[in-house]
Design a protein around this motif. Sequence first.
Motif, PDB file in Angstrom:
ATOM      1  N   HIS A  14       0.840  -1.204   0.000  1.00  0.00           N
ATOM      2  CA  HIS A  14       0.000   0.000   0.000  1.00  0.00           C
ATOM      3  C   HIS A  14       0.874   1.251   0.000  1.00  0.00           C
ATOM      4  O   HIS A  14       0.573   2.227  -0.694  1.00  0.00           O
ATOM      5  CB  HIS A  14      -0.955   0.002   1.190  1.00  0.00           C
ATOM      6  CG  HIS A  14      -2.094  -0.949   1.039  1.00  0.00           C
ATOM      7  ND1 HIS A  14      -3.094  -0.771   0.101  1.00  0.00           N
ATOM      8  CD2 HIS A  14      -2.392  -2.099   1.684  1.00  0.00           C
ATOM      9  CE1 HIS A  14      -3.961  -1.764   0.188  1.00  0.00           C
ATOM     10  NE2 HIS A  14      -3.552  -2.586   1.139  1.00  0.00           N
ATOM     11  N   GLU A  15       1.945   1.206   0.758  1.00  0.00           N
ATOM     12  CA  GLU A  15       2.874   2.331   0.794  1.00  0.00           C
ATOM     13  C   GLU A  15       3.530   2.521  -0.575  1.00  0.00           C
ATOM     14  O   GLU A  15       3.680   3.652  -1.050  1.00  0.00           O
ATOM     15  CB  GLU A  15       3.936   2.076   1.865  1.00  0.00           C
ATOM     16  CG  GLU A  15       4.903   3.218   2.053  1.00  0.00           C
ATOM     17  CD  GLU A  15       5.942   2.906   3.115  1.00  0.00           C
ATOM     18  OE1 GLU A  15       7.119   3.251   2.893  1.00  0.00           O
ATOM     19  OE2 GLU A  15       5.585   2.315   4.143  1.00  0.00           O
ATOM     20  N   ALA A  16       3.903   1.428  -1.212  1.00  0.00           N
ATOM     21  CA  ALA A  16       4.568   1.511  -2.517  1.00  0.00           C
ATOM     22  C   ALA A  16       3.687   2.196  -3.566  1.00  0.00           C
ATOM     23  O   ALA A  16       4.188   2.849  -4.480  1.00  0.00           O
ATOM     24  CB  ALA A  16       4.971   0.122  -3.001  1.00  0.00           C
ATOM     25  N   LEU A  17       2.383   2.058  -3.411  1.00  0.00           N
ATOM     26  CA  LEU A  17       1.473   2.731  -4.346  1.00  0.00           C
ATOM     27  C   LEU A  17       1.551   4.249  -4.235  1.00  0.00           C
ATOM     28  O   LEU A  17       1.133   4.958  -5.149  1.00  0.00           O
ATOM     29  CB  LEU A  17       0.036   2.258  -4.109  1.00  0.00           C
ATOM     30  CG  LEU A  17      -0.263   0.828  -4.550  1.00  0.00           C
ATOM     31  CD1 LEU A  17      -1.621   0.382  -4.023  1.00  0.00           C
ATOM     32  CD2 LEU A  17      -0.188   0.701  -6.068  1.00  0.00           C
ATOM     33  N   THR A  18       2.101   4.753  -3.145  1.00  0.00           N
ATOM     34  CA  THR A  18       2.218   6.200  -2.952  1.00  0.00           C
ATOM     35  C   THR A  18       3.616   6.718  -3.289  1.00  0.00           C
ATOM     36  O   THR A  18       3.826   7.929  -3.282  1.00  0.00           O
ATOM     37  CB  THR A  18       1.883   6.605  -1.502  1.00  0.00           C
ATOM     38  OG1 THR A  18       2.914   6.129  -0.622  1.00  0.00           O
ATOM     39  CG2 THR A  18       0.519   6.076  -1.078  1.00  0.00           C
ATOM     40  N   TRP A  19       4.548   5.807  -3.525  1.00  0.00           N
ATOM     41  CA  TRP A  19       5.921   6.224  -3.799  1.00  0.00           C
ATOM     42  C   TRP A  19       6.012   7.051  -5.066  1.00  0.00           C
ATOM     43  O   TRP A  19       5.276   6.842  -6.026  1.00  0.00           O
ATOM     44  CB  TRP A  19       6.836   5.014  -3.959  1.00  0.00           C
ATOM     45  CG  TRP A  19       7.087   4.238  -2.707  1.00  0.00           C
ATOM     46  CD1 TRP A  19       6.759   4.584  -1.428  1.00  0.00           C
ATOM     47  CD2 TRP A  19       7.711   2.958  -2.623  1.00  0.00           C
ATOM     48  NE1 TRP A  19       7.150   3.604  -0.560  1.00  0.00           N
ATOM     49  CE2 TRP A  19       7.740   2.591  -1.264  1.00  0.00           C
ATOM     50  CE3 TRP A  19       8.245   2.091  -3.565  1.00  0.00           C
ATOM     51  CZ2 TRP A  19       8.290   1.392  -0.834  1.00  0.00           C
ATOM     52  CZ3 TRP A  19       8.794   0.900  -3.138  1.00  0.00           C
ATOM     53  CH2 TRP A  19       8.811   0.553  -1.774  1.00  0.00           C
ATOM     54  N   ARG A  20       6.977   7.955  -5.057  1.00  0.00           N
ATOM     55  CA  ARG A  20       7.362   8.711  -6.245  1.00  0.00           C
ATOM     56  C   ARG A  20       8.855   8.470  -6.404  1.00  0.00           C
ATOM     57  O   ARG A  20       9.633   8.842  -5.531  1.00  0.00           O
ATOM     58  CB  ARG A  20       7.029  10.190  -6.084  1.00  0.00           C
ATOM     59  CG  ARG A  20       5.520  10.436  -5.951  1.00  0.00           C
ATOM     60  CD  ARG A  20       5.159  11.895  -5.858  1.00  0.00           C
ATOM     61  NE  ARG A  20       5.557  12.663  -7.010  1.00  0.00           N
ATOM     62  CZ  ARG A  20       4.882  12.757  -8.165  1.00  0.00           C
ATOM     63  NH1 ARG A  20       3.750  12.091  -8.296  1.00  0.00           N
ATOM     64  NH2 ARG A  20       5.324  13.497  -9.156  1.00  0.00           N
ATOM     65  N   LEU A  21       9.220   7.821  -7.506  1.00  0.00           N
ATOM     66  CA  LEU A  21      10.605   7.425  -7.749  1.00  0.00           C
ATOM     67  C   LEU A  21      11.033   7.868  -9.143  1.00  0.00           C
ATOM     68  O   LEU A  21      10.184   8.039 -10.019  1.00  0.00           O
ATOM     69  CB  LEU A  21      10.736   5.897  -7.681  1.00  0.00           C
ATOM     70  CG  LEU A  21      10.316   5.199  -6.393  1.00  0.00           C
ATOM     71  CD1 LEU A  21      10.329   3.692  -6.582  1.00  0.00           C
ATOM     72  CD2 LEU A  21      11.235   5.607  -5.262  1.00  0.00           C
ATOM     73  N   PRO A  22      12.350   7.994  -9.363  1.00  0.00           N
ATOM     74  CA  PRO A  22      12.809   8.216 -10.735  1.00  0.00           C
ATOM     75  C   PRO A  22      12.340   7.052 -11.614  1.00  0.00           C
ATOM     76  O   PRO A  22      12.279   5.893 -11.160  1.00  0.00           O
ATOM     77  CB  PRO A  22      14.333   8.223 -10.602  1.00  0.00           C
ATOM     78  CG  PRO A  22      14.584   8.615  -9.174  1.00  0.00           C
ATOM     79  CD  PRO A  22      13.449   8.008  -8.396  1.00  0.00           C
ATOM     80  N   ALA A  23      11.973   7.342 -12.834  1.00  0.00           N
ATOM     81  CA  ALA A  23      11.401   6.336 -13.741  1.00  0.00           C
ATOM     82  C   ALA A  23      12.269   5.084 -13.851  1.00  0.00           C
ATOM     83  O   ALA A  23      11.750   3.975 -13.954  1.00  0.00           O
ATOM     84  CB  ALA A  23      11.168   6.948 -15.116  1.00  0.00           C
ATOM     85  N   GLY A  24      13.571   5.228 -13.809  1.00  0.00           N
ATOM     86  CA  GLY A  24      14.472   4.092 -13.948  1.00  0.00           C
ATOM     87  C   GLY A  24      14.440   3.111 -12.791  1.00  0.00           C
ATOM     88  O   GLY A  24      14.944   1.992 -12.917  1.00  0.00           O
ATOM     89  N   ARG A  25      13.843   3.495 -11.673  1.00  0.00           N
ATOM     90  CA  ARG A  25      13.779   2.591 -10.513  1.00  0.00           C
ATOM     91  C   ARG A  25      12.528   1.727 -10.503  1.00  0.00           C
ATOM     92  O   ARG A  25      12.477   0.709  -9.813  1.00  0.00           O
ATOM     93  CB  ARG A  25      13.893   3.397  -9.227  1.00  0.00           C
ATOM     94  CG  ARG A  25      15.310   3.960  -9.088  1.00  0.00           C
ATOM     95  CD  ARG A  25      15.604   4.636  -7.796  1.00  0.00           C
ATOM     96  NE  ARG A  25      15.221   3.909  -6.617  1.00  0.00           N
ATOM     97  CZ  ARG A  25      14.968   4.498  -5.455  1.00  0.00           C
ATOM     98  NH1 ARG A  25      15.062   5.805  -5.337  1.00  0.00           N
ATOM     99  NH2 ARG A  25      14.628   3.784  -4.403  1.00  0.00           N
ATOM    100  N   TRP A  26      11.510   2.110 -11.264  1.00  0.00           N
ATOM    101  CA  TRP A  26      10.263   1.342 -11.240  1.00  0.00           C
ATOM    102  C   TRP A  26      10.399  -0.076 -11.774  1.00  0.00           C
ATOM    103  O   TRP A  26       9.748  -0.987 -11.235  1.00  0.00           O
ATOM    104  CB  TRP A  26       9.140   2.108 -11.945  1.00  0.00           C
ATOM    105  CG  TRP A  26       8.629   3.227 -11.089  1.00  0.00           C
ATOM    106  CD1 TRP A  26       8.768   4.569 -11.323  1.00  0.00           C
ATOM    107  CD2 TRP A  26       7.939   3.111  -9.849  1.00  0.00           C
ATOM    108  NE1 TRP A  26       8.195   5.290 -10.293  1.00  0.00           N
ATOM    109  CE2 TRP A  26       7.671   4.411  -9.373  1.00  0.00           C
ATOM    110  CE3 TRP A  26       7.514   2.035  -9.078  1.00  0.00           C
ATOM    111  CZ2 TRP A  26       7.006   4.664  -8.180  1.00  0.00           C
ATOM    112  CZ3 TRP A  26       6.850   2.274  -7.895  1.00  0.00           C
ATOM    113  CH2 TRP A  26       6.601   3.577  -7.452  1.00  0.00           C
ATOM    114  N   PRO A  27      11.228  -0.344 -12.779  1.00  0.00           N
ATOM    115  CA  PRO A  27      11.382  -1.748 -13.202  1.00  0.00           C
ATOM    116  C   PRO A  27      11.922  -2.648 -12.082  1.00  0.00           C
ATOM    117  O   PRO A  27      11.518  -3.810 -11.972  1.00  0.00           O
ATOM    118  CB  PRO A  27      12.357  -1.669 -14.377  1.00  0.00           C
ATOM    119  CG  PRO A  27      12.151  -0.300 -14.942  1.00  0.00           C
ATOM    120  CD  PRO A  27      11.889   0.570 -13.723  1.00  0.00           C
ATOM    121  N   THR A  28      12.787  -2.113 -11.238  1.00  0.00           N
ATOM    122  CA  THR A  28      13.305  -2.890 -10.113  1.00  0.00           C
ATOM    123  C   THR A  28      12.187  -3.163  -9.106  1.00  0.00           C
ATOM    124  O   THR A  28      12.075  -4.269  -8.580  1.00  0.00           O
ATOM    125  CB  THR A  28      14.480  -2.157  -9.436  1.00  0.00           C
ATOM    126  OG1 THR A  28      15.484  -1.903 -10.428  1.00  0.00           O
ATOM    127  CG2 THR A  28      15.068  -2.974  -8.307  1.00  0.00           C
TER     128      THR A  28
END
Length: 110
Positions: A14-28
């Motif tokens: 649920h917390e991860a759904l609120t994360w804002r990350l650089p686009a390159g980190r989302w595949p990880t």
Amino acid sequence: MDRSLREDALALLHEALTWRLPAGRWPTVERQVRSMAAALAAADPDRFVDAVQDLESEGPVRAQRIEDVAPQPAPEPVRERIHQLVHTLDGPHPGEGTPANGLDDDAVAG
């Protein structure tokens, strides 16, 4: 998989759904969510714990360098994968609460 571990994983998802990350980190992040789902399907709690910890380490950091790319919310495919895993973790689990046959023990006895 014990209830406490499921609850911890659900809170993190649920917390991860609120994360804002650089686009390159989302595949990880997506790979870690896939690893969690695979470990859950295999009923491998050790592998599940490892995947949860790996996902947790991918979360946003408080300090960012000025040259870092602007963080973004999770792309839709990642959000969908997280929602699928949340649904699986939220579902009924044999050995926890309601028996696998779906009947309440008290209802059967009465």
